[in-house]
Write an enzyme that holds these catalytic residues in place. Structure first.
Site, PDB file in Angstrom:
ATOM      1  NE  ARG A   1      33.078  22.868  37.157  1.00 47.15           N
ATOM      2  CZ  ARG A   1      33.156  22.580  38.443  1.00 47.15           C
ATOM      3  NH1 ARG A   1      34.205  22.989  39.133  1.00 47.15           N
ATOM      4  NH2 ARG A   1      32.230  21.894  39.039  1.00 47.15           N
TER       5      ARG A   1
ATOM      6  CD  GLU B   1      49.224   5.029  33.542  1.00 49.82           C
ATOM      7  OE1 GLU B   1      48.688   5.252  32.452  1.00 49.82           O
ATOM      8  OE2 GLU B   1      48.582   5.009  34.612  1.00 49.82           O
TER       9      GLU B   1
ATOM     10  CG  ASN C   1      27.648  20.235  38.427  1.00 50.61           C
ATOM     11  OD1 ASN C   1      27.581  19.180  37.800  1.00 50.61           O
ATOM     12  ND2 ASN C   1      28.653  20.527  39.224  1.00 50.61           N
ATOM     13  N   GLY C   2      24.806  18.301  37.989  1.00 51.90           N
ATOM     14  CA  GLY C   2      24.404  17.088  38.716  1.00 51.90           C
ATOM     15  C   GLY C   2      23.352  16.334  37.937  1.00 51.90           C
TER      16      GLY C   2
ATOM     17  CB  CYS D   1      27.720  21.628  34.616  1.00 51.60           C
ATOM     18  SG  CYS D   1      26.935  20.318  33.698  1.00 51.60           S
TER      19      CYS D   1
ATOM     20  CE  LYS E   1      46.732   4.831  36.822  1.00 53.60           C
ATOM     21  NZ  LYS E   1      45.693   4.383  36.003  1.00 53.60           N
TER      22      LYS E   1
ATOM     23  CG  HIS F   1      54.562 -21.682  37.114  1.00 50.25           C
ATOM     24  ND1 HIS F   1      54.990 -22.978  37.276  1.00 50.25           N
ATOM     25  CD2 HIS F   1      53.324 -21.631  37.652  1.00 50.25           C
ATOM     26  CE1 HIS F   1      54.050 -23.689  37.877  1.00 50.25           C
ATOM     27  NE2 HIS F   1      53.020 -22.893  38.117  1.00 50.25           N
TER      28      HIS F   1
ATOM     29  CD1 TRP G   1      32.079  17.720  29.823  1.00 49.63           C
ATOM     30  CD2 TRP G   1      31.143  16.170  31.125  1.00 49.63           C
ATOM     31  NE1 TRP G   1      32.803  16.574  29.677  1.00 49.63           N
ATOM     32  CE2 TRP G   1      32.255  15.603  30.461  1.00 49.63           C
ATOM     33  CE3 TRP G   1      30.416  15.367  31.984  1.00 49.63           C
ATOM     34  CZ2 TRP G   1      32.644  14.286  30.640  1.00 49.63           C
ATOM     35  CZ3 TRP G   1      30.801  14.054  32.161  1.00 49.63           C
ATOM     36  CH2 TRP G   1      31.917  13.524  31.495  1.00 49.63           C
TER      37      TRP G   1
ATOM     38  CE  LYS H   1      42.634  11.654  31.145  1.00 48.37           C
ATOM     39  NZ  LYS H   1      42.819  10.614  32.169  1.00 48.37           N
TER      40      LYS H   1
ATOM     41  CD  GLU I   1      44.154   1.148  36.568  1.00 50.06           C
ATOM     42  OE1 GLU I   1      44.481   0.583  35.511  1.00 50.06           O
ATOM     43  OE2 GLU I   1      44.129   2.387  36.689  1.00 50.06           O
TER      44      GLU I   1
HETATM   45  C1  G6P Z   1      46.305   6.596  27.487  1.00 49.27           C
HETATM   46  C2  G6P Z   1      46.208   7.135  28.906  1.00 49.27           C
HETATM   47  C3  G6P Z   1      45.679   6.048  29.857  1.00 49.27           C
HETATM   48  C4  G6P Z   1      44.376   5.484  29.328  1.00 49.27           C
HETATM   49  C5  G6P Z   1      44.505   4.978  27.894  1.00 49.27           C
HETATM   50  C6  G6P Z   1      43.162   4.617  27.287  1.00 49.27           C
HETATM   51  O1  G6P Z   1      47.345   5.653  27.443  1.00 49.27           O
HETATM   52  O2  G6P Z   1      47.462   7.598  29.347  1.00 49.27           O
HETATM   53  O3  G6P Z   1      45.467   6.603  31.155  1.00 49.27           O
HETATM   54  O4  G6P Z   1      43.952   4.454  30.170  1.00 49.27           O
HETATM   55  O5  G6P Z   1      45.068   5.997  27.078  1.00 49.27           O
HETATM   56  O6  G6P Z   1      42.387   5.755  27.196  1.00 49.27           O
HETATM   57  P1  G6P Z   1      40.817   5.748  26.996  1.00 49.27           P
HETATM   58  O7  G6P Z   1      40.449   7.195  26.853  1.00 49.27           O
HETATM   59  O8  G6P Z   1      40.533   4.967  25.760  1.00 49.27           O
HETATM   60  O9  G6P Z   1      40.210   5.108  28.196  1.00 49.27           O
END
Ligand code: G6P
Length: 619
Positions: free
Chosen positions: A33, A499, A107-108, A3, A496, A515, A81, A614, A492
């Site tokens: 935000r 990406e 906020n919190g 928020c 990163k 293998h 939010w 995103k 993961e």
């Molecule tokens: C897109 C984003 C990723 C994300 C994926 C799933 O590919 O670039 O960063 O992990 O979507 O998104 P979600 O909102 O479903 O977690």
């Protein structure tokens, strides 16, 4: 994060514009935000407290409710939010006491709000919303009734609150002041000419002043147009003392441009969000017990669970499936959501399908949930966005509380997902009597330490990650290897790196790496090994040796007690030894930093990687 708060207290001659408009303009600057509702409270020259609030976007709400024409001399505003209570007009801030004299924006999360609310209802207070925040004005009212001044009542209220908060409050009966308090959520005072400010972020008032005081946890006080009073709450045994704080020396002049201010001084949103992880984890975990309880009860009685996710969320589902199997004796499988149609035919009534998505909008995950529902499975959403599509369509929803994530590459939402889903898996194991309550309690405690661990890791590994990034930025390929829970963490880390730094990084189960993948390894080939616990060390040691024998440059993320493995490393991120569930939540952090710094060293923009979005709402 989450928020947005603004408070402005003014005297004659501050500006010609109505205060409602100034508050609206400040809220607009906090828009980044993320929010679903907006509202303000203003004390007018005629001695009225005007409150206008609604679900919706600032421009539309402001036009409908006439923010621009509300004049007054003291006021607060808020972008909400949703966390407790869905986005709605009633749940929008500010919230007031029964008499409509005290108005609060927050906020919190107030963790103990239920207990406080019960007590207040017992005293005869009437509540108008489902929020945790509303207990605050009622508590202040209650203390005032006992003869305390507004400020004393405010401080007494703060003493009762558990959880995270940044607060601003005004009171018609002490009209020139804005009262504030801060713990674990940002709050900054702005010192203007004929007026002072308090806000979640300097960007809210940078057009008026650059002179600021950054509040620290445990501080509370008030501002008037001319003075700033700050005190620090100190708990000693059962009693509380308030000590005066000399803030004169803490006045700083902010040099940031508005663009930098949005990022709170960080070069990129991704780095800011990596650094927000301790807060995101703390807010997610503080609400975890309550948020997972209904879903855990359902899972305790089920026989099969399918978890669906895309990208980073898929990695969170992989960790969760392992935990359900190991700690709850529950058959669980993680699926990439776009592949789920190959499984859905085999679903039957009684199966549970959990869709994990930070945005709650990813179309493949949404479709998986829809189709599972059609086949009679019970569906559950795990997301960061209240009322998002997946949350609405699933039968049940639980939320991480990471705050909006702007960087395309998910960081804080991943660690929060893993923390919340781990909590859920352990709770399920406890309810199924697979785990003794004492064993489960140890794991919850380990999870609750992760905000602190991540904060420490950020301090200790940032420089190291940047150093290693010098090397990584010249590489085209890397392997990321792990076993068990360490494998999704390695996946993961590799994602990163792909990406945002465009390094071809491939994750593999460490034991399987001989293998095939090992054929590519030659002198200087980077191989990242993720080891989450001492128990894994023995097995993975031989994989490190195999790779090193071919010239690999071995990078380890490992607990400090895996000495033998660490002695083989060319470069290591040494982590505290934790319960594996807590390591699975926190050991990804150095890998996020490594990807970030590699991207930056290559001159890339980590917030906007090429070809990626995103939120992906196309199949
Ligand atoms: C897109 C984003 C990723 C994300 C994926 C799933 O590919 O670039 O960063 O992990 O979507 O998104 P979600 O909102 O479903 O977690």
């Amino acid at each position: 994060m989450v928020c947005g708060i603004i408070g402005i207290t003014t005297e004659e001659g501050f500006t010609q514009e109505p205060l409602g408009k100034l508050i609206k303009d400040a809220l607009k600057r906090l828009e980044y935000r993320g929010y679903d509702s907006v509202g303000l409270a203003v004390i007018t020259e005629e001695g009225l407290l005007k409150i206008r609030k609604s679900k919706g976007m600032i421009d539309a709400v402001s036009q409908r409710l006439g923010f621009d024409s509300i004049s007054g001399f003291n006021g607060i505003g808020h972008t909400r939010w949703a966390t407790h209570g869905k986005p709605s007009d009633e749940n929008a801030h500010p919230h007031t006491d029964c008499l409509g004299r005290v108005a609060v924006v927050h906020n919190g999360i107030i963790e103990n709000y239920k207990k406080l609310k019960e007590f207040l209802i017992g005293e005869g207070h009437r509540f108008a919303s489902d929020t945790d925040t509303e207990v605050i004005p009622h508590l202040v009212e209650s203390f005032k009734k006992r003869g305390l001044s507004t400020y004393e009542a405010f401080k007494k209220t703060i003493e009762l609150l558990e959880g995270a908060y940044a607060l601003a409050m005004i009171d018609l009966e002490d009209p020139g002041k804005i009262f504030f308090a801060k713990k674990m959520s940002p709050l900054i005072i702005g010192l203007g000419n004929k007026g002072n400010f308090v806000a979640s972020d300097v960007v809210a008032f940078l057009n008026h002043t650059r002179r600021v005081i950054v509040l620290v946890d445990g501080e509370a006080g008030y501002i008037t147009p001319r003075e700033v009073v700050v005190e620090r709450m100190v708990r000693e045994g059962g009693s509380v003392r308030w000590l005066p704080v000399d803030v004169e020396r803490r006045v700083r002049v902010v040099e940031w441009s508005p663009e930098m201010a949005l990022k709170e001084g960080y070069d990129f949103f991704m780095l800011k969000e990596i650094h927000e992880q301790p807060y995101a984890l703390a807010s997610t975990l503080s609400a975890a017990n309550e948020s997972v309880s209904d879903v855990a009860r359902v899972l305790a009685k089920s026989e099969r669970v399918l978890l669906l996710g895309a990208g980073t969320s898929y990695h969170a589902t992989l960790i969760t499936a392992l935990l359900f199997r190991k700690y709850a004796n529950l058959w669980a499988e993680a699926l990439i959501s776009s592949e789920s149609r190959w499984w859905l035919n085999a679903l039957s009534q009684g199966d549970v399908v959990i869709g994990v998505s930070q945005s709650g909008e990813t179309i493949d995950t949404l479709r998986g949930i829809r189709e599972a529902k059609e086949r009679g499975a019970l569906t559950i959403a795990v997301t960061n966005v209240v009322e998002s599509a997946i949350a609405r369509e699933a039968d049940m929803a639980i939320y991480i509380r990471a705050g909006p994530e702007i960087g395309v590459a998910a960081t804080k939402t991943f660690t929060s997902q893993v923390a919340l889903l781990s909590y859920l898996a352990i709770k399920t194991g406890e309810l199924r009597s697979v785990l003794k309550p004492s064993v489960a309690a140890n794991i919850y405690n380990a999870l609750r330490e992760t905000p602190e661990i991540v904060a420490r890791t950020l301090k200790e590994s940032e420089r190291l990650a940047s150093l290693l990034a010098d090397k990584m930025s010249f590489k085209n390929n890397a392997y990321y290897l792990g076993r068990g829970l360490g494998l999704p963490v390695a996946m993961e880390g590799a994602l990163k790196m792909k990406e945002i730094a465009y390094v071809h990084a491939e994750a593999y189960p460490a034991g399987e790496s001989k293998h095939g993948p090992i054929a590519l390894v030659e002198e200087g080939f980077p191989v990242v090994f993720v080891i989450l616990s001492k128990e894994e060390e023995e097995l993975i040691k031989s994989n490190i040796e195999e790779m090193k024998a071919r010239g690999a440059y071995a990078i380890l993320v490992s607990p400090n007690n895996a000495e033998e493995a660490l002695s083989l490393a060319d470069f290591s991120f040494v982590m505290p030894a934790l319960h594996e569930v807590a390591s699975a939540t926190s050991y990804v952090v150095p890998l996020q930093l490594l990807a970030y710094y590699t991207a930056v060293k290559k001159g890339l923009d980590p917030d906007k990687p090429r070809n990626l979005a995103k939120t992906v709402t196309v199949f």
